[in-house]
Scaffold this motif. Structure first.
Motif, PDB file in Angstrom:
ATOM      1  N   ASN A 215     110.810  87.283-110.299  1.00  0.00           N
ATOM      2  CA  ASN A 215     112.044  86.709-110.845  1.00  0.00           C
ATOM      3  C   ASN A 215     113.232  87.004-109.930  1.00  0.00           C
ATOM      4  O   ASN A 215     114.379  87.032-110.371  1.00  0.00           O
ATOM      5  CB  ASN A 215     112.292  87.284-112.251  1.00  0.00           C
ATOM      6  CG  ASN A 215     113.394  86.559-112.994  1.00  0.00           C
ATOM      7  OD1 ASN A 215     113.456  85.338-112.993  1.00  0.00           O
ATOM      8  ND2 ASN A 215     114.275  87.327-113.630  1.00  0.00           N
ATOM      9  N   HIS A 216     112.953  87.192-108.635  1.00  0.00           N
ATOM     10  CA  HIS A 216     114.014  87.557-107.692  1.00  0.00           C
ATOM     11  C   HIS A 216     115.082  86.476-107.583  1.00  0.00           C
ATOM     12  O   HIS A 216     116.245  86.764-107.267  1.00  0.00           O
ATOM     13  CB  HIS A 216     113.413  87.833-106.311  1.00  0.00           C
ATOM     14  CG  HIS A 216     112.377  88.914-106.313  1.00  0.00           C
ATOM     15  ND1 HIS A 216     111.048  88.654-106.554  1.00  0.00           N
ATOM     16  CD2 HIS A 216     112.481  90.251-106.121  1.00  0.00           C
ATOM     17  CE1 HIS A 216     110.364  89.781-106.506  1.00  0.00           C
ATOM     18  NE2 HIS A 216     111.197  90.767-106.249  1.00  0.00           N
ATOM     19  N   HIS A 217     114.699  85.228-107.807  1.00  0.00           N
ATOM     20  CA  HIS A 217     115.650  84.123-107.737  1.00  0.00           C
ATOM     21  C   HIS A 217     116.046  83.630-109.126  1.00  0.00           C
ATOM     22  O   HIS A 217     116.573  82.524-109.260  1.00  0.00           O
ATOM     23  CB  HIS A 217     115.044  82.966-106.936  1.00  0.00           C
ATOM     24  CG  HIS A 217     114.690  83.329-105.529  1.00  0.00           C
ATOM     25  ND1 HIS A 217     115.613  83.321-104.506  1.00  0.00           N
ATOM     26  CD2 HIS A 217     113.513  83.748-104.981  1.00  0.00           C
ATOM     27  CE1 HIS A 217     115.026  83.695-103.379  1.00  0.00           C
ATOM     28  NE2 HIS A 217     113.762  83.964-103.639  1.00  0.00           N
ATOM     29  N   LYS A 218     115.768  84.462-110.157  1.00  0.00           N
ATOM     30  CA  LYS A 218     116.053  84.120-111.556  1.00  0.00           C
ATOM     31  C   LYS A 218     115.280  82.881-111.996  1.00  0.00           C
ATOM     32  O   LYS A 218     115.701  82.145-112.898  1.00  0.00           O
ATOM     33  CB  LYS A 218     117.557  83.907-111.775  1.00  0.00           C
ATOM     34  CG  LYS A 218     118.442  84.995-111.193  1.00  0.00           C
ATOM     35  CD  LYS A 218     118.043  86.376-111.667  1.00  0.00           C
ATOM     36  CE  LYS A 218     118.902  87.455-111.015  1.00  0.00           C
ATOM     37  NZ  LYS A 218     118.396  88.824-111.292  1.00  0.00           N
ATOM     38  N   THR A 226     113.876  91.630-112.085  1.00  0.00           N
ATOM     39  CA  THR A 226     113.342  91.117-110.821  1.00  0.00           C
ATOM     40  C   THR A 226     111.859  90.794-110.928  1.00  0.00           C
ATOM     41  O   THR A 226     111.324  90.079-110.083  1.00  0.00           O
ATOM     42  CB  THR A 226     113.545  92.128-109.680  1.00  0.00           C
ATOM     43  OG1 THR A 226     112.915  93.369-110.022  1.00  0.00           O
ATOM     44  CG2 THR A 226     115.030  92.374-109.433  1.00  0.00           C
ATOM     45  N   TYR A 227     111.188  91.310-111.963  1.00  0.00           N
ATOM     46  CA  TYR A 227     109.758  91.028-112.143  1.00  0.00           C
ATOM     47  C   TYR A 227     109.411  91.177-113.613  1.00  0.00           C
ATOM     48  O   TYR A 227     109.925  92.072-114.302  1.00  0.00           O
ATOM     49  CB  TYR A 227     108.906  91.983-111.298  1.00  0.00           C
ATOM     50  CG  TYR A 227     107.646  91.332-110.793  1.00  0.00           C
ATOM     51  CD1 TYR A 227     107.613  90.703-109.550  1.00  0.00           C
ATOM     52  CD2 TYR A 227     106.491  91.313-111.560  1.00  0.00           C
ATOM     53  CE1 TYR A 227     106.462  90.087-109.082  1.00  0.00           C
ATOM     54  CE2 TYR A 227     105.341  90.697-111.106  1.00  0.00           C
ATOM     55  CZ  TYR A 227     105.331  90.084-109.870  1.00  0.00           C
ATOM     56  OH  TYR A 227     104.197  89.459-109.409  1.00  0.00           O
ATOM     57  N   ILE A 228     108.555  90.301-114.110  1.00  0.00           N
ATOM     58  CA  ILE A 228     108.079  90.361-115.486  1.00  0.00           C
ATOM     59  C   ILE A 228     106.566  90.472-115.444  1.00  0.00           C
ATOM     60  O   ILE A 228     105.883  89.560-114.969  1.00  0.00           O
ATOM     61  CB  ILE A 228     108.516  89.121-116.285  1.00  0.00           C
ATOM     62  CG1 ILE A 228     110.050  89.051-116.348  1.00  0.00           C
ATOM     63  CG2 ILE A 228     107.924  89.149-117.686  1.00  0.00           C
ATOM     64  CD1 ILE A 228     110.583  87.817-117.028  1.00  0.00           C
ATOM     65  N   ASN A 247     110.305  78.733-105.688  1.00  0.00           N
ATOM     66  CA  ASN A 247     111.042  79.774-106.402  1.00  0.00           C
ATOM     67  C   ASN A 247     111.941  79.182-107.482  1.00  0.00           C
ATOM     68  O   ASN A 247     113.013  79.713-107.770  1.00  0.00           O
ATOM     69  CB  ASN A 247     111.894  80.592-105.412  1.00  0.00           C
ATOM     70  CG  ASN A 247     111.053  81.381-104.428  1.00  0.00           C
ATOM     71  OD1 ASN A 247     110.170  82.136-104.804  1.00  0.00           O
ATOM     72  ND2 ASN A 247     111.322  81.180-103.151  1.00  0.00           N
ATOM     73  N   THR A 248     111.480  78.079-108.069  1.00  0.00           N
ATOM     74  CA  THR A 248     112.267  77.367-109.071  1.00  0.00           C
ATOM     75  C   THR A 248     111.371  76.974-110.244  1.00  0.00           C
ATOM     76  O   THR A 248     110.175  76.758-110.065  1.00  0.00           O
ATOM     77  CB  THR A 248     112.905  76.095-108.461  1.00  0.00           C
ATOM     78  OG1 THR A 248     113.533  76.421-107.223  1.00  0.00           O
ATOM     79  CG2 THR A 248     113.932  75.493-109.395  1.00  0.00           C
ATOM     80  N   SER A 249     111.944  76.881-111.422  1.00  0.00           N
ATOM     81  CA  SER A 249     111.196  76.479-112.612  1.00  0.00           C
ATOM     82  C   SER A 249     111.951  75.378-113.353  1.00  0.00           C
ATOM     83  O   SER A 249     113.182  75.396-113.427  1.00  0.00           O
ATOM     84  CB  SER A 249     111.016  77.671-113.559  1.00  0.00           C
ATOM     85  OG  SER A 249     110.329  78.731-112.931  1.00  0.00           O
TER      86      SER A 249
END
Length: 316
Positions: A215-218, A226-228, A247-249
């Motif tokens: 999750n470094h880029h949210k 930063t991590y889940i 790095n996108t959702s």
């Protein structure tokens, strides 16, 4: 993207049994229920062609040798091909009971001890339990069984290897990582980014989005982590679809699109790492490139509108 869409319609006209298309920055694949066609960069073996036999150094682009195919070729022939998913460096395809993979494998994403798997190889096979679907992304391959709640994953274990870098490890067993994660609801589909997972589930009443990984880029929509490590429910009701890129959702409901992660600040002029856009109609599809997002919206009984989202705004 225009060339890819042109090929899609050309193949759809030529092959009445065309099932789908998958593409990324390196490769393009189209498939019927019996054959897979592909072209592009095969330097990591991700095209699965017998005439391409790259080394791992070719894959890392340190030799300067490129293995490129400029026209679609038949890569794989099997009766009953159901789907295909292409990461940048490795590719997977499946029938109802068998999952195949080929390409880069330095993190065990293809379940083998080899650094490169140059031709399609069986990853998983079952005689009784039907595969519900599969997804490839980054250094991971995942699959799930029909009506199942467990997600099976090949590749670096999400939290045990956070600070470990072993690309090209000489230890074969290190490259055969295989683990699973149990979801609370039935898995509908999965989409993978470089190192994050989006899982769409169903509880018979509505569909929900669960996320885990980097999750470094949210990109997971969580601002303070930063991590889940474990699947976490995202507060979006009645999700219709999901898509993860590098790095996108993205997730969407009937008429609202949500975006999280890298590139979103450019789309929102630096204000935030997420956006929410409501459309006047029903969202029926999504496609992305490095610079924009295309959204198909069914707004009239006889019309589908394509909206383009980019850094200068949203327009038709």
């Amino acid at each position: 993207m225009i060339k890819v869409l042109f090929l899609f319609f050309l193949f759809q006209f030529s092959y009445s049994s065309l099932r789908g298309i998958s593409f990324n920055e390196f490769t393009v694949f189209l498939w019927t229920d019996r054959e897979i066609f592909g072209y592009g960069d095969g330097s990591c073996g991700q095209l699965g062609l017998s005439e391409i036999n790259p080394s791992f150094n070719d894959c890392l682009h340190v030799t300067g040798k490129l293995w490129k195919i400029s026209e679609p070729q038949i890569i794989f022939s099997r009766t009953g091909i159901v789907g295909l998913s292409a990461s940048g460096d490795h590719t997977i395809s499946w029938t109802n009971f068998t999952l195949y993979g080929w390409g880069r494998n330095d993190n065990g994403q293809l379940g083998s001890g080899d650094l490169i798997v140059p031709q399609p190889k069986v990853i998983h096979s079952s005689h009784s339990t039907e595969i519900g679907g599969a997804a490839a992304g980054g250094s991971y391959t995942s699959y799930w069984m029909r009506n199942g709640k467990r997600l099976w994953i090949y590749g670096q274990e999400t939290c045990k290897s956070l600070n470990k870098s072993d690309n090209g490890s000489e230890n074969l067993e290190d490259r055969k990582r295989f683990y699973s994660i149990e979801l609370q609801e039935t898995i509908e589909t999965v989409s993978l980014g470089h190192s994050h997972f989006l899982v769409l589930t169903s509880n018979n009443e509505e569909k929900n989005l669960w996320v885990f990984g980097a999750n470094h880029h949210k990109q997971l929509g969580k601002m303070n982590l930063t991590y889940i490590c474990n699947p976490t429910l995202v507060n979006i009701s009645s999700v219709h679809g999901i898509m993860a890129t590098e790095n996108t959702s993205f997730a969407w409901t009937k008429d609202t699109l949500y975006g999280f992660g890298e590139g979103i600040p450019q789309l929102t002029k630096g204000k935030t790492s997420q956006f929410i856009i409501k459309f006047n109609g029903t969202i029926v599809g999504l496609a992305t490139s490095y610079s924009d997002v295309l959204v198909w919206v069914y707004s009239d009984p006889s019309e589908i509108t394509v909206w383009i989202i980019e850094k200068n705004g949203v327009y038709i």
